[in-house]
Write an enzyme that holds these catalytic residues in place. Sequence first.
Site, PDB file in Angstrom:
ATOM      1  CD1 TRP A  32      -0.888   2.320   2.285  1.00  0.00           C
ATOM      2  CD2 TRP A  32      -2.584   2.005   1.228  1.00  0.00           C
ATOM      3  NE1 TRP A  32      -1.835   3.831   2.030  1.00  0.00           N
ATOM      4  CE2 TRP A  32      -3.011   3.128   1.357  1.00  0.00           C
ATOM      5  CE3 TRP A  32      -3.611   1.308   0.409  1.00  0.00           C
ATOM      6  CZ2 TRP A  32      -4.354   3.755   0.843  1.00  0.00           C
ATOM      7  CZ3 TRP A  32      -5.277   1.963   0.044  1.00  0.00           C
ATOM      8  CH2 TRP A  32      -5.468   3.513   0.669  1.00  0.00           C
ATOM      9  CG  MET A  33       2.349   5.401  -2.367  1.00  0.00           C
ATOM     10  SD  MET A  33       3.483   5.090  -3.438  1.00  0.00           S
ATOM     11  CE  MET A  33       1.970   5.219  -5.252  1.00  0.00           C
ATOM     12  CG  ASP A  35      -1.129  11.490   2.627  1.00  0.00           C
ATOM     13  OD1 ASP A  35      -2.386  11.190   1.977  1.00  0.00           O
ATOM     14  OD2 ASP A  35      -1.686  12.102   3.269  1.00  0.00           O
ATOM     15  CD1 TRP A  59      -3.543   4.347   5.537  1.00  0.00           C
ATOM     16  CD2 TRP A  59      -4.244   3.174   7.681  1.00  0.00           C
ATOM     17  NE1 TRP A  59      -2.858   5.331   6.244  1.00  0.00           N
ATOM     18  CE2 TRP A  59      -3.339   4.760   7.812  1.00  0.00           C
ATOM     19  CE3 TRP A  59      -4.530   2.337   8.282  1.00  0.00           C
ATOM     20  CZ2 TRP A  59      -3.412   4.981   9.423  1.00  0.00           C
ATOM     21  CZ3 TRP A  59      -4.421   3.151   9.658  1.00  0.00           C
ATOM     22  CH2 TRP A  59      -4.351   4.010  10.431  1.00  0.00           C
ATOM     23  CG  PHE A  94       0.225   9.362  10.562  1.00  0.00           C
ATOM     24  CD1 PHE A  94       0.510   8.369  10.271  1.00  0.00           C
ATOM     25  CD2 PHE A  94      -0.748   9.981  10.451  1.00  0.00           C
ATOM     26  CE1 PHE A  94      -1.078   7.188  10.460  1.00  0.00           C
ATOM     27  CE2 PHE A  94      -1.896   8.774  10.937  1.00  0.00           C
ATOM     28  CZ  PHE A  94      -1.926   7.776  10.830  1.00  0.00           C
ATOM     29  CB  SER A  95       2.099  12.902   5.833  1.00  0.00           C
ATOM     30  OG  SER A  95       1.017  12.245   4.937  1.00  0.00           O
ATOM     31  NE  ARG A 165      -4.352  14.335   9.307  1.00  0.00           N
ATOM     32  CZ  ARG A 165      -4.834  14.029  10.898  1.00  0.00           C
ATOM     33  NH1 ARG A 165      -4.693  14.071  11.432  1.00  0.00           N
ATOM     34  NH2 ARG A 165      -6.071  14.920   9.632  1.00  0.00           N
ATOM     35  CG  ASP A 166      -0.356  16.163   7.516  1.00  0.00           C
ATOM     36  OD1 ASP A 166      -0.736  14.800   7.526  1.00  0.00           O
ATOM     37  OD2 ASP A 166      -1.746  16.666   6.977  1.00  0.00           O
ATOM     38  CD1 TRP A 302     -10.727  10.491  -1.541  1.00  0.00           C
ATOM     39  CD2 TRP A 302     -10.328   9.282   0.432  1.00  0.00           C
ATOM     40  NE1 TRP A 302      -9.234  11.391  -0.572  1.00  0.00           N
ATOM     41  CE2 TRP A 302      -9.404  11.271   0.189  1.00  0.00           C
ATOM     42  CE3 TRP A 302     -10.235   8.802   1.731  1.00  0.00           C
ATOM     43  CZ2 TRP A 302      -8.450  10.587   1.444  1.00  0.00           C
ATOM     44  CZ3 TRP A 302      -9.652   8.482   2.287  1.00  0.00           C
ATOM     45  CH2 TRP A 302      -7.842  10.033   2.042  1.00  0.00           C
TER      46      TRP A 302
END
Length: 492
Positions: A32-33, A35, A59, A94-95, A165-166, A302
């Site tokens: 799985w891939m 962002d 995911w 996470f990202s 996040r991010d 999505w």
Amino acid sequence: MNKLEKANDFILKHKEKVTNRPYYHFTPEIGWMNDPNGFSFYRGKYHLFYQYYPYDVVWNDMHWGHATTQDFIQWGYQPVALANDKIYDANGCFSGSAIEKEGKLYLMYTGHIDPNIGFDRDEAQVVERQCLAFSEDGICFEKYEHNPVIGEKELPNEYLICDFRDPKVTKVEDVYYCVLSVRNKQRRGEIILFKSSNLLDWTFHASIYQSKFEENTLLECPDLFRIGNKDVLIFSEMPCDPEFQKEVDHKTVYVVGEMDYQRGIFKAESKGLLDYGHTFYAPQSTEGKNGERLLIGWMHRWHQTAPPRDYGFNGMMSLPRRLALKDHQLIQQPVLDLNHYFHPSIVHEGTILNANERLEWTGEAGYLRLDIDPSDSKPFTVELHKSETKSTRIEVDVESGRIFMTSDYGNPGQINLEDCFAAEDENLTLEFFIDLHSVELFVNAGEKVASFAAYDRDKGSQVSILGKGQTVFRRIKWAEFKPIKARSAEHE
């Protein structure tokens, strides 16, 4: 065996099972891939990290995958860069982003903690903090011993640590700045700014962009950069709570304006969509080797049908896009060497296509360019991946300046592009990049872009242009994709 070694050992043993890769869109080595992360140019190569779970096509615990390239066609898969092997990132790395400092490559990412991951979310137990890792060679990374570097102490009380996040880091003069996505206590999205003098010690600086309460959105994966004399803020929108799933689309927005870093104020001047399709999310930009601004995004719809499990992978990246500004509008152009990898096989000059007349040829993957005289042209239809019963159709209504995309693959719904060109325009240009599982359309050199993805088996391999009235094509060019050699799945 630690988590990094386990992941890399699994990839080595199972990567040959992967099938049905696209021809020239990037996919993970296996698994799985999602962002793109840490997109950067470092030591003569472009580095692309990405949210990654190698063990399955769904995911799960997020690692950071890693690949390098010089031309965005030939990729070298590198060892997994990060695994969730610390208390502060126990449920996922996470990202985040990458930045070079004193010759080292630093990664800043979100350490995710959720003891109920995979079950019902309990926000009181979810914590997201920002962490650092660094590398001397851009391949092997060491996590900072004093992680996390931004957490509860630094985040003001009016924000929720469960959705924080991010991080996207940039340097302005001698100060590091980091934009972050966060949910406020009204449960809506904001983009906030932190600053640091050394990448290690961070303080809250300002809230620079807020969604409106009635928009019911979270703002993810922010990116802030300068093009020419303007600043551009990019973010992806999603529903702020499950109850808004049916009324809020997952899409990516850009805002052009002026960023006053010292005062922490972003003054928005114009706003637009990066992509009008339904399969472009969480993009990230970097400064290219020649100072240009490049962008790459995750091609995902999505709630769409996943690839067949026996493909062995799930997830693609878009083509990289070079960004420019024109009258406060973001222009995106694909960054690929058309002369090197795409070989012209069909060229028609000065062609008039009348109602029910058709041009057709075989073409599973390639580049199609149509130059049209809009002053004397009627609607026409382009069909891609065409079989006897199915295709992806692009309806071009030249007179109204509208384009509609529908498909028998992947159940995407209709993609609509309005105001694509004006009556006074002397030329309309449509560029299609067609791959095994995707189509990316660039209108008038990137004034509007729409992407589409579907993993259905056994798509057709015909390309067709059908007239519905007289259409004047100044030029039709088809160039088939022919790689010089198969993309390497070996570590460079």
